[in-house]
Design a protein around this motif. Structure first.
Motif, short mmCIF file in Angstrom:
data_model
loop_
_atom_site.label_atom_id
_atom_site.label_comp_id
_atom_site.label_asym_id
_atom_site.label_seq_id
_atom_site.Cartn_x
_atom_site.Cartn_y
_atom_site.Cartn_z
N ILE A 130 0.84 -1.21 0.00
CA ILE A 130 0.00 0.00 0.00
C ILE A 130 0.87 1.25 0.00
O ILE A 130 0.64 2.19 -0.79
CB ILE A 130 -0.95 0.00 1.21
N TYR A 131 1.87 1.29 0.86
CA TYR A 131 2.72 2.47 0.96
C TYR A 131 3.56 2.68 -0.30
O TYR A 131 3.84 3.82 -0.69
CB TYR A 131 3.63 2.36 2.19
N GLU A 132 3.97 1.58 -0.94
CA GLU A 132 4.72 1.72 -2.19
C GLU A 132 3.83 2.32 -3.28
O GLU A 132 4.28 3.15 -4.09
CB GLU A 132 5.27 0.36 -2.65
N THR A 133 2.55 1.91 -3.30
CA THR A 133 1.61 2.48 -4.27
C THR A 133 1.43 3.98 -4.02
O THR A 133 1.43 4.79 -4.96
CB THR A 133 0.25 1.77 -4.17
N LEU A 134 1.27 4.35 -2.76
CA LEU A 134 1.13 5.76 -2.41
C LEU A 134 2.40 6.55 -2.75
O LEU A 134 2.33 7.71 -3.17
CB LEU A 134 0.81 5.91 -0.92
N SER A 135 3.56 5.92 -2.57
CA SER A 135 4.83 6.57 -2.92
C SER A 135 4.90 6.84 -4.41
O SER A 135 5.40 7.88 -4.84
CB SER A 135 6.01 5.69 -2.48
N ASN A 136 4.42 5.88 -5.20
CA ASN A 136 4.40 6.08 -6.66
C ASN A 136 3.50 7.25 -7.04
O ASN A 136 3.81 8.02 -7.95
CB ASN A 136 3.92 4.80 -7.35
N LEU A 137 2.38 7.40 -6.34
CA LEU A 137 1.48 8.51 -6.62
C LEU A 137 2.10 9.85 -6.21
O LEU A 137 1.83 10.88 -6.84
CB LEU A 137 0.15 8.31 -5.88
N ALA A 138 2.92 9.82 -5.15
CA ALA A 138 3.53 11.06 -4.66
C ALA A 138 4.82 11.41 -5.37
O ALA A 138 5.30 12.55 -5.28
CB ALA A 138 3.80 10.95 -3.15
N SER A 139 5.40 10.45 -6.10
CA SER A 139 6.70 10.70 -6.73
C SER A 139 6.58 11.70 -7.87
O SER A 139 5.54 11.81 -8.52
CB SER A 139 7.30 9.38 -7.24
N ILE A 140 7.66 12.43 -8.09
CA ILE A 140 7.70 13.42 -9.16
C ILE A 140 8.16 12.78 -10.46
O ILE A 140 7.67 13.08 -11.54
CB ILE A 140 8.64 14.58 -8.77
N SER A 141 9.14 11.89 -10.36
CA SER A 141 9.66 11.15 -11.52
C SER A 141 10.25 9.86 -10.97
O SER A 141 9.97 9.46 -9.84
CB SER A 141 10.71 11.98 -12.25
N TRP A 142 11.08 9.20 -11.76
CA TRP A 142 11.72 7.98 -11.27
C TRP A 142 12.60 8.26 -10.06
O TRP A 142 12.76 7.42 -9.19
CB TRP A 142 12.56 7.33 -12.38
N VAL A 143 13.19 9.45 -10.04
CA VAL A 143 13.99 9.87 -8.90
C VAL A 143 13.45 11.19 -8.39
O VAL A 143 13.41 12.18 -9.14
CB VAL A 143 15.48 10.02 -9.27
N THR A 144 13.01 11.22 -7.15
CA THR A 144 12.49 12.45 -6.54
C THR A 144 13.62 13.11 -5.77
O THR A 144 14.21 12.50 -4.88
CB THR A 144 11.32 12.13 -5.60
N ALA A 145 13.93 14.35 -6.12
CA ALA A 145 15.11 15.01 -5.55
C ALA A 145 14.72 16.32 -4.87
O ALA A 145 13.70 16.93 -5.18
CB ALA A 145 16.14 15.29 -6.64
N ILE A 146 15.56 16.72 -3.92
CA ILE A 146 15.46 18.03 -3.28
C ILE A 146 16.83 18.69 -3.37
O ILE A 146 17.84 18.01 -3.60
CB ILE A 146 15.01 17.93 -1.81
#
Length: 328
Positions: A130-146
């Motif tokens: 479930i959390y991996e699915t939510l992470s995919n929805l929250a991700s910006i691209s393949w790599v989410t960076a700050i």
């Protein structure tokens, strides 16, 4: 005097492991490994995994494996980074969001575990998906960076200050609270603990609550130090916790010589140093995993059987002394 000398011996035994690993890779890499800046980076990269190990420790000691811990870390980091990307929030709101999401997600895992009353590994596996699915929805691209000021907490000395605060907090919780006593009692025997009056169900839930705080802070340190986090796919979030689990096992093995919290940090530092050393030797990722597994197996065999080896040599020495007396 005997207590003081015993403590010194224990410190030497604990430090012997990282020192031996350092010397071995320094020689094998012909001086490429072990430069001060490399060791400092290893130390920095050990902070977040150690906090994840602390988060998982209480459940592990009570024979519960939380496979969702890695996905909690990734989800919290993803949501925080997404808020920075969408609304350009500042450092403090970013930190509060990351820690808050980590606390919320892991607490939900604890609630689900308590309500469903199924094995922890089954609950955590479902929550991980479930959390991996939510992470995919929250991700910006393949790599989410700050970047920029958002990574402040990943720089020296802020990352060290945060880690020290969390270390002290876990030290107090584990060594000086009723919860810590109950965890240690359940680690020895849950049945006996229950008969002695320990509320094992409440203790199990509190393990998740305590873990939630450390996973939230670990997520903040991880993305702040790395500057990015990959989007989880096909249970890839479990890769985060495997080395942390190994760190816990090393900590358990070293707790005969030091507090388990110190042992876990040493274990994670050694494993991080091992990865860096193998990279400096030019090994591929698959060979690195193989070498790491063999190395860890050797460490565990030696650590868990060290007393048996010492007893063998002591018995052999005593036998030789008796033989000399008999001949005399």
């Amino acid at each position: 005097m005997s207590n003081g000398s015993e403590r010194i011996k224990n410190v030497i035994k604990v430090l012997a492991l990282p020192v031996l690993v350092y010397v071995a890779f320094f020689i094998l890499s012909r001086g490429k490994f072990g430069k001060p800046e490399s060791i400092l980076m290893n130390f920095k990269q050990t902070l977040a995994p150690t906090l994840i190990s602390y988060a998982m420790m209480s459940n592990m000691l009570c024979n519960r494996l939380d496979l969702s811990a890695g996905s909690v870390v990734m989800l919290a980091a993803m949501v925080g980074a997404k808020m920075v990307y969408l609304y350009d929030i500042g450092l403090v709101p970013f930190a509060l969001i990351v820690i808050g999401v980590g606390i919320l997600a892991e607490t939900v895992t604890g609630i689900v575990y308590r309500l469903l009353r199924v094995p922890a590994i089954v609950t955590s596996l479902g929550m991980c998906m479930i959390y991996e699915t939510l992470s995919n929805l929250a991700s910006i691209s393949w790599v989410t960076a700050i970047s920029g000021d958002t990574t402040t907490f990943g720089r020296f000395p802020y990352c060290v200050i945060i880690f020290v605060i969390m270390f002290i907090l876990m030290w107090v919780i584990y060594n000086n609270t009723k919860f810590g006593y109950n965890v240690r009692a359940c680690a020895n025997s849950q049945a006996i603990s229950k008969n002695a009056g320990v509320n094992t169900k409440r203790t199990a839930f509190m393990c998740y609550v305590v873990a939630s705080v450390f996973l939230g802070v670990a997520s903040l340190l991880k993305i702040s130090i790395q500057g990015s986090i990959d989007t989880p796919m096909y249970m890839s979030s479990t890769n985060i916790i495997f080395n942390c689990l190994l760190g816990i096992y090393v900590g358990i093995a070293l707790q005969n010589y030091c507090n388990i919290l110190i042992g876990i940090f040493v274990g994670n530092f050694v494993l991080n140093m091992l990865t860096t050393g193998l990279m400096n030797m030019g090994l591929s990722s698959s060979l690195q995993d193989t070498a790491s597994g063999i190395f860890l197996l050797i460490i565990m065999i030696f650590t868990y059987n060290s007393q048996r080896v010492l007893d063998y040599f002591a018995a052999k020495k005593e036998h030789a002394m008796l033989a000399k007396r008999y001949q005399a």
